[in-house]
Write a protein that holds these residues in place. Structure first.
Motif, PDB file in Angstrom:
ATOM      1  N   TRP A 153       9.131  -9.335  33.760  1.00  0.00           N
ATOM      2  CA  TRP A 153       8.196 -10.096  32.922  1.00  0.00           C
ATOM      3  C   TRP A 153       6.796  -9.554  33.209  1.00  0.00           C
ATOM      4  O   TRP A 153       6.239  -9.781  34.272  1.00  0.00           O
ATOM      5  CB  TRP A 153       8.297 -11.580  33.237  1.00  0.00           C
ATOM      6  CG  TRP A 153       7.381 -12.442  32.418  1.00  0.00           C
ATOM      7  CD1 TRP A 153       6.031 -12.583  32.586  1.00  0.00           C
ATOM      8  CD2 TRP A 153       7.741 -13.267  31.313  1.00  0.00           C
ATOM      9  NE1 TRP A 153       5.525 -13.451  31.667  1.00  0.00           N
ATOM     10  CE2 TRP A 153       6.547 -13.895  30.854  1.00  0.00           C
ATOM     11  CE3 TRP A 153       8.924 -13.546  30.663  1.00  0.00           C
ATOM     12  CZ2 TRP A 153       6.533 -14.785  29.790  1.00  0.00           C
ATOM     13  CZ3 TRP A 153       8.912 -14.437  29.607  1.00  0.00           C
ATOM     14  CH2 TRP A 153       7.719 -15.039  29.173  1.00  0.00           C
ATOM     15  N   SER A 154       6.241  -8.837  32.253  1.00  0.00           N
ATOM     16  CA  SER A 154       4.972  -8.149  32.484  1.00  0.00           C
ATOM     17  C   SER A 154       3.875  -8.739  31.600  1.00  0.00           C
ATOM     18  O   SER A 154       3.971  -8.704  30.369  1.00  0.00           O
ATOM     19  CB  SER A 154       5.127  -6.651  32.194  1.00  0.00           C
ATOM     20  OG  SER A 154       3.886  -5.988  32.346  1.00  0.00           O
ATOM     21  N   GLU A 155       2.840  -9.265  32.244  1.00  0.00           N
ATOM     22  CA  GLU A 155       1.643  -9.735  31.546  1.00  0.00           C
ATOM     23  C   GLU A 155       0.482  -8.776  31.750  1.00  0.00           C
ATOM     24  O   GLU A 155      -0.662  -9.092  31.419  1.00  0.00           O
ATOM     25  CB  GLU A 155       1.280 -11.143  32.025  1.00  0.00           C
ATOM     26  CG  GLU A 155       2.365 -12.175  31.713  1.00  0.00           C
ATOM     27  CD  GLU A 155       2.002 -13.563  32.207  1.00  0.00           C
ATOM     28  OE1 GLU A 155       0.905 -13.725  32.810  1.00  0.00           O
ATOM     29  OE2 GLU A 155       2.807 -14.495  32.006  1.00  0.00           O
ATOM     30  N   SER A 215       7.391  -8.514  27.332  1.00  0.00           N
ATOM     31  CA  SER A 215       5.928  -8.560  27.233  1.00  0.00           C
ATOM     32  C   SER A 215       5.532  -9.638  26.237  1.00  0.00           C
ATOM     33  O   SER A 215       5.924  -9.567  25.058  1.00  0.00           O
ATOM     34  CB  SER A 215       5.374  -7.205  26.784  1.00  0.00           C
ATOM     35  OG  SER A 215       5.757  -6.171  27.664  1.00  0.00           O
ATOM     36  N   PRO A 216       4.792 -10.657  26.661  1.00  0.00           N
ATOM     37  CA  PRO A 216       4.355 -11.707  25.728  1.00  0.00           C
ATOM     38  C   PRO A 216       3.388 -11.151  24.685  1.00  0.00           C
ATOM     39  O   PRO A 216       2.569 -10.277  24.961  1.00  0.00           O
ATOM     40  CB  PRO A 216       3.667 -12.727  26.639  1.00  0.00           C
ATOM     41  CG  PRO A 216       4.147 -12.427  28.023  1.00  0.00           C
ATOM     42  CD  PRO A 216       4.399 -10.957  28.052  1.00  0.00           C
ATOM     43  N   LYS A 249       0.637 -12.107  21.254  1.00  0.00           N
ATOM     44  CA  LYS A 249      -0.394 -13.097  20.946  1.00  0.00           C
ATOM     45  C   LYS A 249       0.128 -14.222  20.058  1.00  0.00           C
ATOM     46  O   LYS A 249      -0.412 -15.322  20.067  1.00  0.00           O
ATOM     47  CB  LYS A 249      -1.582 -12.416  20.268  1.00  0.00           C
ATOM     48  CG  LYS A 249      -2.256 -11.356  21.140  1.00  0.00           C
ATOM     49  CD  LYS A 249      -3.353 -10.627  20.381  1.00  0.00           C
ATOM     50  CE  LYS A 249      -3.999  -9.540  21.226  1.00  0.00           C
ATOM     51  NZ  LYS A 249      -5.056  -8.799  20.478  1.00  0.00           N
ATOM     52  N   ASN A 250       1.151 -13.945  19.270  1.00  0.00           N
ATOM     53  CA  ASN A 250       1.676 -14.951  18.339  1.00  0.00           C
ATOM     54  C   ASN A 250       2.858 -15.719  18.924  1.00  0.00           C
ATOM     55  O   ASN A 250       3.707 -16.227  18.197  1.00  0.00           O
ATOM     56  CB  ASN A 250       2.085 -14.283  17.026  1.00  0.00           C
ATOM     57  CG  ASN A 250       3.081 -13.155  17.244  1.00  0.00           C
ATOM     58  OD1 ASN A 250       3.500 -12.884  18.372  1.00  0.00           O
ATOM     59  ND2 ASN A 250       3.472 -12.491  16.175  1.00  0.00           N
ATOM     60  N   HIS A 251       2.944 -15.787  20.267  1.00  0.00           N
ATOM     61  CA  HIS A 251       3.984 -16.530  20.983  1.00  0.00           C
ATOM     62  C   HIS A 251       5.373 -15.949  20.733  1.00  0.00           C
ATOM     63  O   HIS A 251       6.373 -16.668  20.833  1.00  0.00           O
ATOM     64  CB  HIS A 251       3.962 -18.011  20.606  1.00  0.00           C
ATOM     65  CG  HIS A 251       2.644 -18.674  20.859  1.00  0.00           C
ATOM     66  ND1 HIS A 251       2.175 -18.932  22.136  1.00  0.00           N
ATOM     67  CD2 HIS A 251       1.690 -19.114  20.003  1.00  0.00           C
ATOM     68  CE1 HIS A 251       0.992 -19.512  22.057  1.00  0.00           C
ATOM     69  NE2 HIS A 251       0.668 -19.635  20.773  1.00  0.00           N
ATOM     70  N   MET A 252       5.426 -14.675  20.411  1.00  0.00           N
ATOM     71  CA  MET A 252       6.689 -13.951  20.366  1.00  0.00           C
ATOM     72  C   MET A 252       6.713 -12.966  21.533  1.00  0.00           C
ATOM     73  O   MET A 252       5.712 -12.829  22.253  1.00  0.00           O
ATOM     74  CB  MET A 252       6.870 -13.237  19.016  1.00  0.00           C
ATOM     75  CG  MET A 252       6.856 -14.181  17.827  1.00  0.00           C
ATOM     76  SD  MET A 252       7.066 -13.356  16.240  1.00  0.00           S
ATOM     77  CE  MET A 252       8.817 -13.051  16.265  1.00  0.00           C
ATOM     78  N   TYR A 253       7.860 -12.301  21.713  1.00  0.00           N
ATOM     79  CA  TYR A 253       8.028 -11.476  22.906  1.00  0.00           C
ATOM     80  C   TYR A 253       8.620 -10.128  22.513  1.00  0.00           C
ATOM     81  O   TYR A 253       9.606 -10.051  21.771  1.00  0.00           O
ATOM     82  CB  TYR A 253       8.917 -12.194  23.931  1.00  0.00           C
ATOM     83  CG  TYR A 253       8.298 -13.486  24.412  1.00  0.00           C
ATOM     84  CD1 TYR A 253       7.462 -13.509  25.516  1.00  0.00           C
ATOM     85  CD2 TYR A 253       8.518 -14.682  23.725  1.00  0.00           C
ATOM     86  CE1 TYR A 253       6.872 -14.691  25.945  1.00  0.00           C
ATOM     87  CE2 TYR A 253       7.934 -15.865  24.141  1.00  0.00           C
ATOM     88  CZ  TYR A 253       7.109 -15.858  25.249  1.00  0.00           C
ATOM     89  OH  TYR A 253       6.517 -17.024  25.667  1.00  0.00           O
TER      90      TYR A 253
END
Length: 937
Positions: free
Chosen positions: A762-764, A786-787, A789-793
């Protein structure tokens, strides 16, 4: 735009633009630059030059959507149209995999952006306007076409995965799209596809859909049952070719289909499996249709015995022609099959002897898997999970538990000397132990029962199970208090079954009734006598509902009149019965008047509790027919010795489910080295929500399931996410859950995480994760999340070249947060299976158990005559004091090494001599107490 003679430079310019704009920008481009960029991209997408389209699609991956530049959604329509044009192209240089990846990454966007702004050309001018369209139907139709007609193996696999992701996304919506059923039909047809890699991906998608079976039922009530029918028919269709095939992929696909069928059967309610099949070609045979579960067992039986077993019987198996007409969809062939990387066989001859290699190749994988599926369904269908939770599947009860003749707290050679234990092997594949133990104290109001009960411990390829048998009906001591002629009433012998963790059927309130007769029929009492048979049938109707011929009709209630009988026939039969009754009464009166027919008063024998320590086990064996001559060829004794004890312990220590351990790393903003990553003790809220969705948190100190190398002493953390079904166990090694306060703890954390074959990262961090950041020789598969901006991954998958393709997630996929945990978990399981499939001589848990069982049977099965067999069953331990006939409930004392027991002389007779007794019993079997309490004592 440059003229045609500068085409090479134009293509290079498009390539550079795409590569630049798919990298993370430290400084966000200004609006003027983005306007110019989108205009150039739109011109390229609208070009008639196929080479331009190929260059853009090849160079501009789904990372462009991940970056989330302002206004990027205006190009979504262009990307979809361009990808479709690439897939329709016949050019061998067309980037078909990249085009399908682009389409697959957009399956979740239509539900997030209900109206997608798109760039449109104005006819007759060079102007471009911004329109708004719903591209869901357009995108779905392209996916359906690609999943059925795409001729590139890699692109077809991604198309099937994309279709599965879209189905899951739609099932989570309030209004489910109409084409979901079409997508499921395409996936079902793909199961029988001749390219086994594509068919395997379709099987993985159906494995994913198991967790959504309730949503499928909401879409159409019969849809889950139809999916199971597709699996049954597909297995029957592929079996004749697969069982004789020498191609490993054919057998692996059949194994995957069988295991997926098992998981579907365990997930849906039992009532659904008992419904008749939904066939189209035999609607006129509705009254003769067997339940779906019957067809499941039939196809499993054919997998074990061979496909030629029932080919001559009409409608014995469910076939593809029995399915709906929608299943006749034709699939396009895969032209450029990509051969998987060959397994390295260097120095293979040094690892195995010729005999071991031959044995490995001759392993009957399909029959063995079908046997495991059948035994799993028999033992777990309808009552999984047990009361101890899903972490506990098999029994931890052994022959030493509750055994009054054994003092050891663990399985030891002492149990073999017990006069109340005997070990058998059934069908050369199953170990069965019969143990007589003290019975539980009956509750108030329950009928009397003997002080002993039977425990049956079964070990087979699917696991270890324990059942306790107790007497439901028996002759009580009170029945002999009033002395009369022919006092005792024999109750029928019947045994019923129930499972641990369920409420036991209500026992009868009273014991068997007495029926007293006078010395002469003429002096019969005028009082109304109790109908013992009627009472017994009523009690059986309450306590053993499985004995009912009709669900709501008790056994003592009159059966309905036969169909087709008229009143005249019924009255004629009644008159005949009454006439016969009068004749019998008249004859009885004549005999009563004759002195020669009168007999002297006789007393019943006094009731004695059976005292032999193996009496009730012999009774159960006799009821099951195991003591008969016909069973001798399939039912044998085991030699009791130290080698058998070691092998039993080794067998009990084997896994009874498929196990996986997955590493989970959290990378915060700016973290690019090993120490900073491993030092994290907590993650962001989004990360914690994701981890909580992978499974449920278990306390490692008390967890009774798969540990994956984690310790109970807290050195590797206090809790861990854990997930389990009846066939799979997964534990996640989360880096933030493990201690990191010292160098030693960091080393231990790295050892646990680095040794896992599948890593979730899980990389931010703004920069891409590199494989070498966490140094390890393992980590064959990296799933990087990778998260956005639109709450998708955004999903990246890095794998070693020798690892074959797996799904349902693919490199470049973009999914919503709701689906993320389940999709990642399913992908990790499939990735772990793909890695293990490349290991030399890798065996599944049931293959391993089958080899151990085979060794025990070959080395320890007793070969003896029927007389010797009967003698061993009569007295399991002849060397025990008093010839092993001591009372199980009597006092057992040890003084100076001598054991004394209470004996019953009436039971010390030859096993070949008949025993006359008026005590009759019927029993009930239930699953033994949970092994948690047994192991803790």
């Amino acid at each position: 735009m440059l003229p045609a003679e500068y085409k090479a430079g134009k293509l290079q310019a498009f390539k550079l633009i795409c590569e630049m704009m798919t990298r993370h920008q430290d400084v966000l481009p200004n609006s003027d630059f983005l306007v110019h960029l989108y205009h150039i991209m739109h011109k390229g997408f609208s070009s008639d030059d196929q080479d331009v389209l190929n260059t853009i699609i090849r160079s501009c991956s789904s990372r462009f959507f991940f970056l989330g530049l302002p206004g990027f959604t205006m190009l979504l329509g262009d990307f979809i149209t361009a990808s479709a044009r690439v897939l329709n192209s016949e050019s061998p240089e067309a980037p078909r995999v990249e085009a399908q990846t682009t389409l697959g990454s957009l399956v979740c966007f239509p539900n997030l952006y209900l109206q997608i702004p798109v760039l449109q050309n104005v006819p007759g001018s060079n102007d471009i306007i911004v329109g708004s369209e719903d591209y869901k139907d357009y995108l779905v139709n392209i996916l359906l076409a690609a999943a059925t007609k795409e001729h590139s193996e890699g692109a077809r696999c991604i198309a099937v995965c994309s279709l599965g992701l879209w189905v899951c996304e739609e099932l989570m919506q309030k209004t489910i799209h109409d084409q979901v059923k079409d997508a499921i039909n395409v996936l079902g047809v793909t199961l029988k596809f001749e390219n086994k890699a594509v068919a395997q991906v379709a099987c993985d998608v159906f494995q994913l859909l198991i967790s959504h079976w309730e949503h499928l039922q909401r879409l159409e009530s019969t849809l889950p049952k139809k999916i199971i029918e597709i699996f049954v028919a597909t297995i029957a269709f592929l079996l004749p070719s697969a069982e004789h095939s020498t191609v490993e992929a054919d057998k692996k696909l059949m194994v995957s289909l069988l295991l997926c069928l098992l998981d579907w059967c365990m997930a849906v309610p039992l009532s659904l499996l008992l419904e008749p099949i939904t066939m189209s070609s035999q609607e006129h045979h509705t009254s003769h249709r067997a339940p779906l579960l019957d067809y499941i067992y039939r196809v499993l039986h054919c997998c074990v015995s061979g496909s030629n077993l029932h080919t001559q019987q009409s409608h014995y198996l469910l076939t593809l022609s029995d399915l709906s007409s929608d299943y006749d969809l034709m699939l396009g062939q895969v032209k450029n099959c990509e051969t998987p990387p060959s397994q390295t066989t260097s120095d293979f001859s040094n690892l195995l002897t010729v005999a071991e290699e031959k044995r490995r190749r001759n392993m009957e994988l399909i029959p063995l898997t079908a046997r495991m599926v059948m035994t799993h369904l028999v033992n777990h269908l309808g009552h999984h999970p047990l009361s101890g939770g899903p972490a506990l599947l098999h029994s931890l009860v052994s022959e030493n538990h509750d055994n009054p003749y054994v003092e050891s707290s663990e399985l030891s050679s002492e149990v073999f000397k017990s006069p109340n234990l005997q070990l058998f092997v059934f069908n050369d594949s199953t170990l069965v132990s019969y143990l007589q133990i003290p019975a539980e104290t009956p509750a108030v109001g329950q009928p009397p029962h003997p002080s002993s009960q039977v425990r049956v411990i079964v070990r087979d390829i699917s696991g270890k199970y324990s059942w306790d048998g107790t007497i439901l009906y028996c002759t009580a001591q009170d029945d002999f208090d009033d002395v009369g002629v022919f006092d005792a009433v024999d109750s029928p012998i019947s045994k019923t079954f129930s499972t641990h963790g369920r409420n036991q059927p209500a026992s009868p309130k009273k014991g068997p009734h007495k029926l007293n007769y006078s010395d002469s029929l003429s002096n019969c009492s005028e009082e109304e006598e109790a109908d013992v048979l009627d009472k017994l049938l009523e009690d059986l109707s309450h306590s053993s509902s499985e004995c009912l011929s009709q669900p709501r009709l008790k056994l003592n209630q009159p059966a309905p009149s036969p169909h087709g009988m008229n009143l005249e026939q019924e009255s004629t039969i009644l008159e005949a019965i009454v006439r016969q009754t009068h004749q019998e009464e008249e004859q009885a009166r004549k005999w009563d008047a004759d002195v020669s027919f009168r007999a002297a008063c006789q007393r019943d024998p006094c009731h004695q509790e059976p005292q032999a320590p193996f009496y009730f086990c012999r009774l159960l064996l006799n009821d099951l027919g195991m003591n008969s001559w016909d069973r001798r060829k399939s039912f044998h004794l085991l030699k009791k010795n130290s080698k058998l004890l070691r092998e039993l312990k080794n067998l009990d220590s084997r896994q009874c489910r498929e196990t996986h351990k997955i590493a989970v790393f959290y990378i915060g903003e700016g973290q690019e080295d090993k120490c900073s990553i491993l030092s994290n003790t907590a993650g962001s809220q989004a990360f914690e929500d994701f981890v909580s969705g992978l499974g449920w948190e278990v306390d490692l100190a008390t967890h009774c399931g798969f540990m994956g190398g984690l310790q109970r002493n807290g050195s590797t953390g206090l809790t861990a996410p854990y997930y389990a079904t009846s066939t799979v166990e997964v534990i996640f090694h989360v880096s933030t859950r493990m201690p990191s306060g010292s160098d030693d703890s960091l080393t231990k954390k790295l050892r646990h995480l680095g040794n896992d074959e599948v890593h979730i990262v899980w990389s931010e961090h703004s920069r891409d994760y590199r494989r070498g950041i966490i140094p390890t020789d393992f980590g064959d598969v990296l799933i990087i999340i990778s998260p956005m901006k639109n709450h998708m991954y955004f999903i990246q998958i890095m794998k070693k070249p020798q690892v074959p393709f797996f799904g349902p997630l693919f490199n470049g996929a973009i999914v919503t947060g709701t689906l993320l945990p389940s999709l990642v978990r399913a992908t990790c399981i499939n990735a772990s299976r793909a890695v293990k499939s490349r290991l030399t001589l890798y065996q599944s848990f049931y293959e391993e158990r089958a080899l151990y069982l085979e060794a025990i049977v070959q080395n320890h099965r007793e070969v003896m005559t029927f007389e010797d067999f009967a003698s061993q069953v009569f007295s399991p331990s002849p060397a025990f004091p008093a010839s092993g006939t001591g009372s199980l409930t009597g006092s057992v004392s040890t003084e100076g090494g001598n054991t004394t027991t209470t004996t019953d002389s009436s039971d010390q007779v030859s096993p070949t001599m008949p025993r006359s007794t008026k005590t009759r019993v019927s029993g009930k079997l239930r699953r033994s107490a949970s092994a948690i309490s047994k192991s803790s004592t």
